[in-house]
Design an enzyme around this catalytic site. Structure first.
Site, mmCIF file in Angstrom:
data_model
loop_
_atom_site.group_PDB
_atom_site.id
_atom_site.type_symbol
_atom_site.label_atom_id
_atom_site.label_comp_id
_atom_site.label_asym_id
_atom_site.label_seq_id
_atom_site.Cartn_x
_atom_site.Cartn_y
_atom_site.Cartn_z
ATOM 1 N N GLY A 40 8.168 -51.001 -73.538
ATOM 2 C CA GLY A 40 8.036 -49.903 -74.024
ATOM 3 C C GLY A 40 6.941 -50.280 -75.296
ATOM 4 O O GLY A 40 6.556 -51.109 -76.030
ATOM 5 N N ALA A 182 13.710 -46.653 -92.759
ATOM 6 C CA ALA A 182 12.919 -47.601 -92.247
ATOM 7 C C ALA A 182 11.395 -48.402 -92.040
ATOM 8 O O ALA A 182 11.063 -49.029 -92.744
ATOM 9 C CB ALA A 182 14.378 -48.686 -90.820
ATOM 10 N N GLU A 202 9.794 -39.457 -101.099
ATOM 11 C CA GLU A 202 11.339 -38.763 -100.203
ATOM 12 C C GLU A 202 11.090 -37.555 -100.715
ATOM 13 O O GLU A 202 12.514 -37.132 -101.647
ATOM 14 C CB GLU A 202 12.003 -39.626 -100.845
ATOM 15 C CG GLU A 202 13.687 -40.589 -99.497
ATOM 16 C CD GLU A 202 13.393 -39.386 -98.088
ATOM 17 O OE1 GLU A 202 13.458 -38.972 -97.217
ATOM 18 O OE2 GLU A 202 12.943 -40.567 -97.320
ATOM 19 N N ALA A 318 16.714 -50.111 -81.687
ATOM 20 C CA ALA A 318 16.466 -50.567 -79.865
ATOM 21 C C ALA A 318 17.593 -51.796 -79.548
ATOM 22 O O ALA A 318 18.067 -51.447 -78.733
ATOM 23 C CB ALA A 318 15.479 -52.147 -79.904
ATOM 24 N N HIS A 449 29.364 -73.633 -96.599
ATOM 25 C CA HIS A 449 28.513 -74.136 -98.081
ATOM 26 C C HIS A 449 27.229 -75.133 -98.164
ATOM 27 O O HIS A 449 28.426 -76.369 -97.592
ATOM 28 C CB HIS A 449 30.011 -74.436 -99.260
ATOM 29 C CG HIS A 449 28.950 -74.644 -100.413
ATOM 30 N ND1 HIS A 449 28.665 -73.351 -101.601
ATOM 31 C CD2 HIS A 449 28.921 -76.116 -100.491
ATOM 32 C CE1 HIS A 449 28.507 -74.348 -102.775
ATOM 33 N NE2 HIS A 449 28.310 -75.690 -102.380
#
Length: 470
Positions: A40, A182, A202, A318, A449
């Site tokens: 797809g 996104a 936007e 997805a 760490h």
């Protein structure tokens, strides 16, 4: 006579092919119908190839700043055709991988245009010739496509959708990106890193508007620092093309409309579900704004007909489609008498979202504002990347990790991150939300760490007033 199956899946994207695999694992005779390419949009024209492009841009950005790491690399350059070729090769490899999975799991693949012709019936047409299929259950997984602007249809030359932007014939010099979700922000970041002058428009009051407002603000600050021009609370009133480029009339937040010229424009204003011409109307399948209505297990209002992925309700991701695929395949197996499966529907608040721009953005659960609107008393923790040793060593100090907890119970309501590799880090909080961990569980967890993940620990400590390294 029609070929008969337990299950037919219409569409082979992340939802479709995963549903087919899970169904065969559960012993169901399964066929999958695909009109174009196995895998797809995601594998061939979406999630995967865009990440390959962004990786090239990321490395190119590092090359340009090699001196900051004590390295030398005079006059770095790129070959756009080769960048695109690598992306397409990645997609081809994964497409072939899906074909292998279909063969391995003995799933019948039928290539062609599928259409419902009745309950449990599907017709597949190739070159005018129709093949009739029949099944006890059918899953619709036809996905979605880019939505056009009504006054500016994408032509692939000057006005692009994401699909055109992945295989450009030429490098944009001045690029207009309409929409800052996104997809829009990822392409804005990609082309800016390769040297284009990028403007983002936007219509809402901030970019990546589904994210926490502090993440939006930090991303806008970082992208502006990189040279992008960002207009929020703005709109494109007209878009006209000619041989030299695009003329766009932009109405900015101050109410003024000004014409600007660009070499190209990308339209990233959302998606439209692929529900036309697949036979839904005669069956009276219920939809909302074109998207198929389902219950949490994928059932539609028509017995035996199911739907998953982008053709259904948001979030349109997805990984959401893949989870739904497993849930729905198991629910179908259960209806067919399998007593050993126990499908689990996903809580939308536990589905993470990721944006792979530079810096990356990732989140799961409620934003601080949404949690307060829902009536929670919240405690919020925030830790900056500049306080993390690994981030400093990487030279990636733009960003932070933010946590939102229920002040009464300690429940993790949401987590929001911006910075290096946060799309990998977010799964730690996603596991925590799914397992219903509280703040003290995270506090008592040992984080290695030096790692970027220590920011996750510190952001929890900060919510409890116990932060250590700032």
């Amino acid at each position: 006579m029609a070929d008969t199956y337990d299950l037919i899946v219409l569409g082979s994207g992340p939802g479709g092919y995963v549903a087919a695999i899970r169904a065969t694992q559960l012993g169901l005779k399964t066929a999958i119908v695909e009109r174009e390419l196995l895998g797809g949009i995601c594998l061939n024209w979406g999630c995967i190839p865009t990440k390959a492009l962004l990786r090239s841009a990321e490395i190119y950005n590092y090359l340009q700043h090699a001196e900051a790491y004590g390295l030398s690399n005079d006059k770095p350059s790129f070959d756009l055709a080769k960048v695109v070729a690598r992306s397409r090769a990645v997609s081809k490899q994964l497409n072939q991988g899906v074909a292998h999975l279909m063969k391995k799991n003995k799933i019948t693949v039928v290539m062609g245009e599928g259409k419902l012709t009745g309950k449990g019936k599907l017709s597949v047409t190739v070159d005018g010739k129709a093949t009739e299929l029949q099944a006890k259950h059918i899953i619709i997984a036809t996905g979605a496509r880019a939505r056009d602007l009504p006054f500016a249809k994408a032509d692939g030359k000057r006005i692009w959708t994401y699909r055109h932007a992945m295989t450009p014939a030429e490098m944009p010099t001045e690029l207009l990106v309409i929409g800052s979700g996104a997809i829009g922000i990822e392409f804005a970041s990609f082309y800016a890193d390769l040297g284009a002058k990028v403007t983002v428009v936007e219509m809402l009051d901030r970019i990546v508007p589904v994210e926490d407002s502090e993440v939006s603000a930090q991303l806008a600050k970082s992208l502006t620092k990189q040279g992008l021009v960002i207009h929020t609370s703005a709109g494109v009133e007209s878009l006209k093309t000619d041989a030299k480029g695009v003329a766009a009339t932009i109405k900015t937040s101050d109410g003024k409309s000004v014409e600007h010229r660009f070499s190209h424009a990308i339209v990233a204003v959302g998606i439209a579900p692929n529900t036309e011409n697949i036979g839904l109307e005669p069956l009276a399948v219920k939809t909302t704004k074109g998207h198929i209505d389902t219950d949490p297990y994928g059932r539609t209002n028509v017995p035996g007909l199911w739907a998953i992925g982008d053709v259904t309700a948001p979030p349109w991701l997805a990984h959401k489609a893949m989870h739904e695929a497993v849930t729905t395949a198991e629910a179908i197996a259960q209806e067919l008498g399998n007593k050993d499966v126990h499908p689990h529907a996903a809580d939308p608040k536990n589905i993470p979202g990721c944006t792979y721009c530079r810096p990356q953005v990732a989140s799961v659960g409620l934003t601080e504002a949404a949690a307060k609107e829902a009536g929670y008393q919240v405690k919020v923790g925030k830790f900056p990347a500049i306080g993390n040793g690994k981030a400093i060593a990487l030279g990636e100090v733009d960003g932070f990790v933010k946590t939102v907890f229920d002040a009464k119970t300690g429940e993790l309501l949401g987590a929001h991150m911006i910075g290096a590799e946060v799309t990998e880090l977010i799964q730690g909080y996603t596991v925590g939300k799914t397992a219903e961990l509280i703040d003290e569980d995270f506090v008592q967890t040992v984080f290695p760490h030096p790692t970027l993940s220590e920011m996750m620990h510190e952001a929890v400590l900060a919510a409890d007033g116990r932060v250590l390294h700032i």
